[in-house]
Design a protein around this motif. Structure first.
Motif, PDB file in Angstrom:
ATOM      1  N   ASN A 638     -92.135  42.572-109.538  1.00 35.81           N
ATOM      2  CA  ASN A 638     -92.886  42.685-108.287  1.00 35.81           C
ATOM      3  C   ASN A 638     -94.360  42.948-108.546  1.00 35.81           C
ATOM      4  O   ASN A 638     -95.238  42.471-107.847  1.00 35.81           O
ATOM      5  CB  ASN A 638     -92.298  43.779-107.403  1.00 35.81           C
ATOM      6  CG  ASN A 638     -92.292  45.154-108.067  1.00 35.81           C
ATOM      7  OD1 ASN A 638     -92.055  45.268-109.260  1.00 35.81           O
ATOM      8  ND2 ASN A 638     -92.545  46.203-107.299  1.00 35.81           N
ATOM      9  N   LYS A 639     -94.676  43.708-109.603  1.00 32.93           N
ATOM     10  CA  LYS A 639     -96.040  43.918-110.068  1.00 32.93           C
ATOM     11  C   LYS A 639     -95.986  44.201-111.562  1.00 32.93           C
ATOM     12  O   LYS A 639     -94.963  44.642-112.085  1.00 32.93           O
ATOM     13  CB  LYS A 639     -96.692  45.108-109.353  1.00 32.93           C
ATOM     14  CG  LYS A 639     -97.142  44.850-107.926  1.00 32.93           C
ATOM     15  CD  LYS A 639     -97.753  46.112-107.315  1.00 32.93           C
ATOM     16  CE  LYS A 639     -99.009  46.550-108.017  1.00 32.93           C
ATOM     17  NZ  LYS A 639     -99.661  47.721-107.387  1.00 32.93           N
ATOM     18  N   ASN A 640     -97.099  43.925-112.225  1.00 28.90           N
ATOM     19  CA  ASN A 640     -97.164  44.207-113.658  1.00 28.90           C
ATOM     20  C   ASN A 640     -98.038  45.404-113.985  1.00 28.90           C
ATOM     21  O   ASN A 640     -97.985  45.919-115.108  1.00 28.90           O
ATOM     22  CB  ASN A 640     -97.673  42.976-114.417  1.00 28.90           C
ATOM     23  CG  ASN A 640     -96.707  41.817-114.332  1.00 28.90           C
ATOM     24  OD1 ASN A 640     -96.894  40.908-113.530  1.00 28.90           O
ATOM     25  ND2 ASN A 640     -95.667  41.844-115.146  1.00 28.90           N
ATOM     26  N   SER A 653     -91.810  52.483-108.311  1.00 27.02           N
ATOM     27  CA  SER A 653     -90.676  51.556-108.217  1.00 27.02           C
ATOM     28  C   SER A 653     -91.051  50.190-108.783  1.00 27.02           C
ATOM     29  O   SER A 653     -92.083  49.621-108.415  1.00 27.02           O
ATOM     30  CB  SER A 653     -90.230  51.418-106.760  1.00 27.02           C
ATOM     31  OG  SER A 653     -89.746  52.656-106.271  1.00 27.02           O
ATOM     32  N   ILE A 654     -90.207  49.691-109.649  1.00 26.04           N
ATOM     33  CA  ILE A 654     -90.407  48.387-110.277  1.00 26.04           C
ATOM     34  C   ILE A 654     -89.119  47.598-110.130  1.00 26.04           C
ATOM     35  O   ILE A 654     -88.022  48.152-110.292  1.00 26.04           O
ATOM     36  CB  ILE A 654     -90.768  48.521-111.774  1.00 26.04           C
ATOM     37  CG1 ILE A 654     -92.003  49.424-111.942  1.00 26.04           C
ATOM     38  CG2 ILE A 654     -91.014  47.166-112.406  1.00 26.04           C
ATOM     39  CD1 ILE A 654     -92.300  49.782-113.383  1.00 26.04           C
ATOM     40  N   THR A 712    -102.693  58.675-119.715  1.00 24.22           N
ATOM     41  CA  THR A 712    -101.404  58.313-120.289  1.00 24.22           C
ATOM     42  C   THR A 712    -101.027  56.931-119.764  1.00 24.22           C
ATOM     43  O   THR A 712    -101.296  56.609-118.604  1.00 24.22           O
ATOM     44  CB  THR A 712    -100.314  59.315-119.879  1.00 24.22           C
ATOM     45  OG1 THR A 712    -100.678  60.612-120.331  1.00 24.22           O
ATOM     46  CG2 THR A 712     -98.958  58.945-120.476  1.00 24.22           C
ATOM     47  N   VAL A 713    -100.422  56.117-120.622  1.00 22.54           N
ATOM     48  CA  VAL A 713     -99.927  54.811-120.196  1.00 22.54           C
ATOM     49  C   VAL A 713     -98.421  54.777-120.420  1.00 22.54           C
ATOM     50  O   VAL A 713     -97.919  55.204-121.457  1.00 22.54           O
ATOM     51  CB  VAL A 713    -100.627  53.652-120.933  1.00 22.54           C
ATOM     52  CG1 VAL A 713    -100.453  53.750-122.437  1.00 22.54           C
ATOM     53  CG2 VAL A 713    -100.097  52.301-120.440  1.00 22.54           C
ATOM     54  N   VAL A 714     -97.706  54.272-119.417  1.00 15.09           N
ATOM     55  CA  VAL A 714     -96.254  54.122-119.504  1.00 15.09           C
ATOM     56  C   VAL A 714     -95.946  52.625-119.496  1.00 15.09           C
ATOM     57  O   VAL A 714     -96.329  51.919-118.564  1.00 15.09           O
ATOM     58  CB  VAL A 714     -95.550  54.805-118.309  1.00 15.09           C
ATOM     59  CG1 VAL A 714     -94.032  54.682-118.453  1.00 15.09           C
ATOM     60  CG2 VAL A 714     -95.971  56.261-118.200  1.00 15.09           C
ATOM     61  N   TYR A 727     -92.772  42.915-118.768  1.00 12.06           N
ATOM     62  CA  TYR A 727     -93.315  44.257-118.935  1.00 12.06           C
ATOM     63  C   TYR A 727     -94.163  44.668-117.737  1.00 12.06           C
ATOM     64  O   TYR A 727     -94.815  43.835-117.106  1.00 12.06           O
ATOM     65  CB  TYR A 727     -94.183  44.336-120.193  1.00 12.06           C
ATOM     66  CG  TYR A 727     -93.440  44.003-121.457  1.00 12.06           C
ATOM     67  CD1 TYR A 727     -92.438  44.832-121.932  1.00 12.06           C
ATOM     68  CD2 TYR A 727     -93.744  42.849-122.170  1.00 12.06           C
ATOM     69  CE1 TYR A 727     -91.758  44.525-123.093  1.00 12.06           C
ATOM     70  CE2 TYR A 727     -93.066  42.529-123.325  1.00 12.06           C
ATOM     71  CZ  TYR A 727     -92.069  43.367-123.780  1.00 12.06           C
ATOM     72  OH  TYR A 727     -91.384  43.059-124.929  1.00 12.06           O
ATOM     73  N   ALA A 728     -94.145  45.971-117.467  1.00 14.40           N
ATOM     74  CA  ALA A 728     -95.038  46.560-116.469  1.00 14.40           C
ATOM     75  C   ALA A 728     -95.715  47.763-117.106  1.00 14.40           C
ATOM     76  O   ALA A 728     -95.153  48.423-117.992  1.00 14.40           O
ATOM     77  CB  ALA A 728     -94.261  46.985-115.228  1.00 14.40           C
ATOM     78  N   TYR A 729     -96.950  48.047-116.650  1.00 17.39           N
ATOM     79  CA  TYR A 729     -97.731  49.159-117.195  1.00 17.39           C
ATOM     80  C   TYR A 729     -98.110  50.097-116.060  1.00 17.39           C
ATOM     81  O   TYR A 729     -98.616  49.666-115.023  1.00 17.39           O
ATOM     82  CB  TYR A 729     -98.987  48.639-117.894  1.00 17.39           C
ATOM     83  CG  TYR A 729     -98.667  47.768-119.080  1.00 17.39           C
ATOM     84  CD1 TYR A 729     -98.624  48.295-120.360  1.00 17.39           C
ATOM     85  CD2 TYR A 729     -98.394  46.415-118.917  1.00 17.39           C
ATOM     86  CE1 TYR A 729     -98.315  47.507-121.454  1.00 17.39           C
ATOM     87  CE2 TYR A 729     -98.083  45.623-119.996  1.00 17.39           C
ATOM     88  CZ  TYR A 729     -98.042  46.168-121.262  1.00 17.39           C
ATOM     89  OH  TYR A 729     -97.723  45.385-122.349  1.00 17.39           O
ATOM     90  N   ILE A 730     -97.831  51.372-116.278  1.00 20.97           N
ATOM     91  CA  ILE A 730     -98.196  52.403-115.305  1.00 20.97           C
ATOM     92  C   ILE A 730     -99.312  53.238-115.921  1.00 20.97           C
ATOM     93  O   ILE A 730     -99.124  53.863-116.980  1.00 20.97           O
ATOM     94  CB  ILE A 730     -97.000  53.304-114.963  1.00 20.97           C
ATOM     95  CG1 ILE A 730     -95.817  52.471-114.467  1.00 20.97           C
ATOM     96  CG2 ILE A 730     -97.406  54.340-113.914  1.00 20.97           C
ATOM     97  CD1 ILE A 730     -94.538  53.271-114.312  1.00 20.97           C
ATOM     98  N   TYR A 731    -100.477  53.240-115.287  1.00 18.87           N
ATOM     99  CA  TYR A 731    -101.617  54.003-115.784  1.00 18.87           C
ATOM    100  C   TYR A 731    -101.707  55.309-115.001  1.00 18.87           C
ATOM    101  O   TYR A 731    -101.886  55.296-113.778  1.00 18.87           O
ATOM    102  CB  TYR A 731    -102.902  53.200-115.638  1.00 18.87           C
ATOM    103  CG  TYR A 731    -102.833  51.860-116.341  1.00 18.87           C
ATOM    104  CD1 TYR A 731    -102.901  51.779-117.721  1.00 18.87           C
ATOM    105  CD2 TYR A 731    -102.661  50.683-115.619  1.00 18.87           C
ATOM    106  CE1 TYR A 731    -102.805  50.560-118.375  1.00 18.87           C
ATOM    107  CE2 TYR A 731    -102.579  49.467-116.255  1.00 18.87           C
ATOM    108  CZ  TYR A 731    -102.646  49.409-117.633  1.00 18.87           C
ATOM    109  OH  TYR A 731    -102.552  48.203-118.272  1.00 18.87           O
TER     110      TYR A 731
END
Length: 841
Positions: A638-640, A653-654, A712-714, A727-731
């Protein structure tokens, strides 16, 4: 200071595919191709990185273990393209796609168990395809590391390599293709049928100077279009930048629309300019060439355009090489030496193709020549249009006159009782090559005399050969013969009912008597078990695999104890698929799955029984139900990219929005990796269970980020059970962004008025900074550079509504050529601001 080992550890801490920080230099011991055209330790001299295979190993012999039920569906790279600047390094990794892979415990880059990975490693090769010859990139392997970060070595002390992942070093400007392929036959070449994938690598190398050629000796004529790119030269020669062009007129208002230059560098002279025209070239980094005076001329427009074919007739024919292709000449006449350019076109591209050859001016006439080559049969209208508007056209008829006709299969063709045979007529040219049938009509006929019983063999006019299940004799005393035959020929009618007849072909029909057959799926090495001798189910069939070969052989026959099952009767078994949309099967049992669904594959054969001295036959059908499964080749989330606020955002939510191709329903395994600003891994989970949807295909996850600090990056990985990954990245940042703006070096907000007169050239660039609004006010923003880097504040990106007019480089807005474009500065969280930039000369 971060060291190499720390960086490479991160490549293996969770899974090789989930790298947080990319090593910018290869390790000191790893193999590198310093020159892709030079022999190196692991290179074959043609830009190839080889796997570990040596000697005469064969992939098929090792991977096709009867005890394994693994099916390889393909090979995929993690990126379709890379965009780098010179001396940058990025990474490509290969993933093998499987029919049914469980990624939950994956610890290697290749989606494979350790044993299979070791086999694939031997045959996985990397190749650079550099058509420009600029040595655009070089490749190098990663060293294998232990859990402690130490380089793994073999018994000779040599560093072990991970053949599934390479560093890509940008050496020079240009474009190259990097290919990974499984070299099944270990011949160091990519052969047909071998799994492969490619990524296009574009390297940006900025020029140190830009030169525009002297145009004083050339004239540019009204209504003609010119490609300006060949007139511009970048230094060094390997530099690759987008080049734009613009002009300046001493009568700028009057000449604003006299010359049109598009974004691709094509210039069209609409009318004679009233002022003096000076042409400039500019690069995306802001270099400006010296201006060159442009001489525009009214030229001599064409008053007439004539098109002729060099055949004396407007007919081309596939019949022979001499008749097949021709040359079209367009002759333009006017009041002097015509200067119009000519554009060739045809709407009937399936009938002819055009290739321009020469343009000449002689005796006051301009001629342009093209080669016309037939690609089909029919009529095609070809138009030659002069720039001034006049046009000529010609209609060409393409025929396909056969010199002779043959029946495919040779002089003798054997078929069997109960089986249909479709004869195919092949029209031949004078050179004996097969040519298109076109409007040629074929009629098949066969002997109908006392030598052949019409009940045994029938041949329709369209060439369909049929036979009963049981042959009958020509006389009452000749009961149930084993063979019968007839002569068949085909007549071709063409070009006004002219005819060509082929040589006769013998059709032989053999009586078949099969008691039972045995069927094996050769591809999966699975014997098909029939219930009550008629019904069976075959599982493990997947869409996307090349094909599945069903081998049906005669297991026993009723032809007597002294005459066991005849192997030639294997060809007497016919195959059919009930749903051709789901999958097709050839008459020799090669099944190709086209989509998910259900189809029934039927194997048919003739069985003869004798009762009271009388023979009878029936067609036996055995049916295999198959349900091909569509595995995902790519996943779309849905988003990266996501932004979470430290201490405030609880969950992100991913979900997997799409599995492609359509119909794929792979189960998803989720993985998580958390790193700080220095790339240090804080947390890893290779099989996330918390927050994952509880129902198959487990395509949703809610990631708890409440305890993560800013900077932090997840990284979240969605792994399909066929090997596809997304892959998705959470900043995680310190505060929420409420707005965004651009300011000058003095901290004053830039407005549209400030950017109304940006001058062309990097020396005239306007310095700026992007700022984001937080609770304390506006603070300087960080530019978004890479997805795997942590950010303390919501980073920003830049984009332009129209390319080639302005760019952002080194903290400046630089004008590239006169025009207007809109700059959008946008945070990863979605806040944005826009400014209109007008660039002037």
């Amino acid at each position: 200071m971060k060291n190499r080992i720390i960086k490479q550890l991160m490549a293996y801490a969770l899974v090789g595919a989930m790298i947080i920080s990319t090593p910018m230099t290869a390790s000191a011991t790893e193999t590198s191709i310093t020159d892709i055209y030079t022999q190196t330790e692991d290179s074959d001299g043609s830009g190839t990185l080889s796997g570990s295979v040596t000697g005469t190993h064969k992939y098929e012999e090792e991977i096709n273990d009867p005890n394994k039920e693994i099916q390889i569906m393909g090979l995929a790279l993690d990126k379709e393209s890379l965009s780098l600047e010179k001396d940058d390094v990025d990474r490509l990794q290969a993933r093998v796609l499987y029919n049914n892979y469980d990624p939950k415990d994956e610890v290697m880059v290749l989606a494979a168990d350790q044993e299979t990975k070791e086999i694939i490693d031997k045959y996985l090769r990397w190749k650079v395809i550099d058509t420009e010859g600029n040595e655009v990139v070089e490749l190098s392997y990663y060293d294998k590391l232990t859990e402690k970060g130490e380089i793994q070595k073999d018994e000779n002390g040599k560093a072990l390599k991970d053949y599934s992942m390479v560093n890509v070093l940008a050496k020079n400007g240009g474009q190259a293709t990097v290919m990974a392929y499984i070299d099944k036959n270990a011949n160091r070449e990519k052969d047909d049928g071998e799994y492969f994938d490619t990524a296009v690598v574009t390297v940006k190398e900025y020029a140190t100077s830009l030169t525009l050629a002297d145009l004083s000796k050339e004239k540019f004529y009204v209504r003609n279009t010119y490609d300006l790119k060949p007139y511009a030269t970048l230094t060094p020669a390997t530099a690759k930048e987008n080049i734009s062009f613009y002009f300046k007129s001493t009568e700028s208002k009057k000449d604003a629309k006299s010359i049109i230059i598009d974004d691709n560098g094509f210039m069209t002279i609409k009318k004679i300019p009233q002022g003096t025209i000076t042409l400039y070239a500019t690069t995306e980094s802001g270099l400006i060439s010296e201006g060159r005076k442009l001489t525009c001329d009214a030229g001599v427009p064409a008053k007439k355009v004539e098109v002729k074919l060099d055949k004396g007739t407007n007919v081309l024919d596939h019949h022979s090489n001499d008749e097949k292709s021709g040359t079209l000449t367009a002759t333009l006449t006017g009041d002097g030496s015509v200067t119009d350019q000519v554009t060739w076109s045809t709407k009937q591209t399936k009938i002819v193709s055009l290739a321009e050859k020469t343009v000449e001016n002689k005796d006051g006439k301009a001629t342009t020549v093209v080669t016309v080559t037939p690609t089909g049969v029919g009529k095609a209208t070809i138009i030659a249009k002069a720039a001034s508007g006049r046009q000529g056209k010609i209609t060409i008829e393409v025929k396909s006159t056969p010199e002779e006709v043959r029946i495919a299969g040779g002089d003798s063709i054997t078929t069997y009782t109960g089986k249909k045979l479709q004869l195919v007529a092949e029209p031949l040219s004078k050179e004996k090559t097969v040519i298109p049938a076109g409007k040629t009509k074929f009629t098949f006929s066969y002997e109908k005399n006392n030598k052949v019983n019409k009940k045994n063999i029938r041949v329709t006019g369209k060439g369909l050969v049929t036979s009963p299940n049981l042959l009958v004799g020509a006389t009452k005393n000749d009961v149930n013969p084993d063979f019968d035959e007839t002569k068949v020929d085909v007549t071709a009618k063409f070009n006004g009912n002219k005819t060509v007849t082929s040589a006769k072909t013998t059709i032989k029909v053999e009586q078949v008597d099969i008691d039972d057959i045995a069927v094996t799926n050769v591809t999966t090495k699975k014997a098909i078990s029939f219930n009550n001798k008629k019904q069976a189910t075959d599982t493990g069939i997947y869409v996307g695999n090349t094909s599945y070969k069903y081998d049906a052989v005669v297991a026993s026959s009723n032809d007597g104890e002294d005459n066991p099952a005849k192997t030639e009767w294997n060809d007497a078994i016919s195959w059919a698929s009930s749903s051709k949309k789901v999958g097709t099967i050839t008459d020799n049992g090669v099944f190709t799955a086209l989509k998910g669904g259900t189809t029934k594959l039927t194997a048919s054969y003739v069985d003869v029984t004798t009762k009271n001295g009388k023979k009878s036959a029936k067609l036996i059908k055995k049916t295999i139900t198959v349900k091909p499964i569509q595995k995902a080749q790519t996943l779309t989330l849905n988003k990266n990219t996501f932004v979470a606020i430290s201490g405030k955002t609880r969950k992100v939510s991913i979900n997997v929005k799409k599995q492609l191709p359509s119909g794929a329903k792979d189960n998803i395994t989720w993985k998580k990796l958390v790193a700080d600003k220095d790339g240090k891994i804080l947390e890893s989970d290779i099989n996330v269970k918390t927050g994952v949807s509880t129902r198959a295909p487990y395509n949703k996850i809610s990631v708890d980020v409440s305890n993560y600090q800013a900077n932090t990056v997840v990284k979240i990985g969605a792994y399909a059970d066929g090997g596809a990954v997304a892959y998705a990245y959470i900043y995680v940042v310190d505060e929420a962004t409420k707005g965004v703006q651009l300011v000058n070096n003095s901290g004053v907000k830039l407005t549209n008025r400030d950017l109304k007169a940006v001058k062309v050239g990097k020396d005239n660039g306007i310095a700026f900074k992007a700022q984001i609004k937080q609770s304390s006010g506006f603070v300087d923003a960080t530019n978004y550079t890479k997805e795997n880097i942590a950010y303390v504040k919501d980073p920003v990106t830049y984009s332009f509504s129209k390319a080639g007019i302005a760019t952002v480089k080194d903290g400046k807005i630089i004008g590239l050529k006169p025009g207007t474009t809109k700059l959008t500065v946008k945070t990863i969280s979605g806040k944005k601001a826009t400014l209109t930039i007008k660039v002037v000369e």
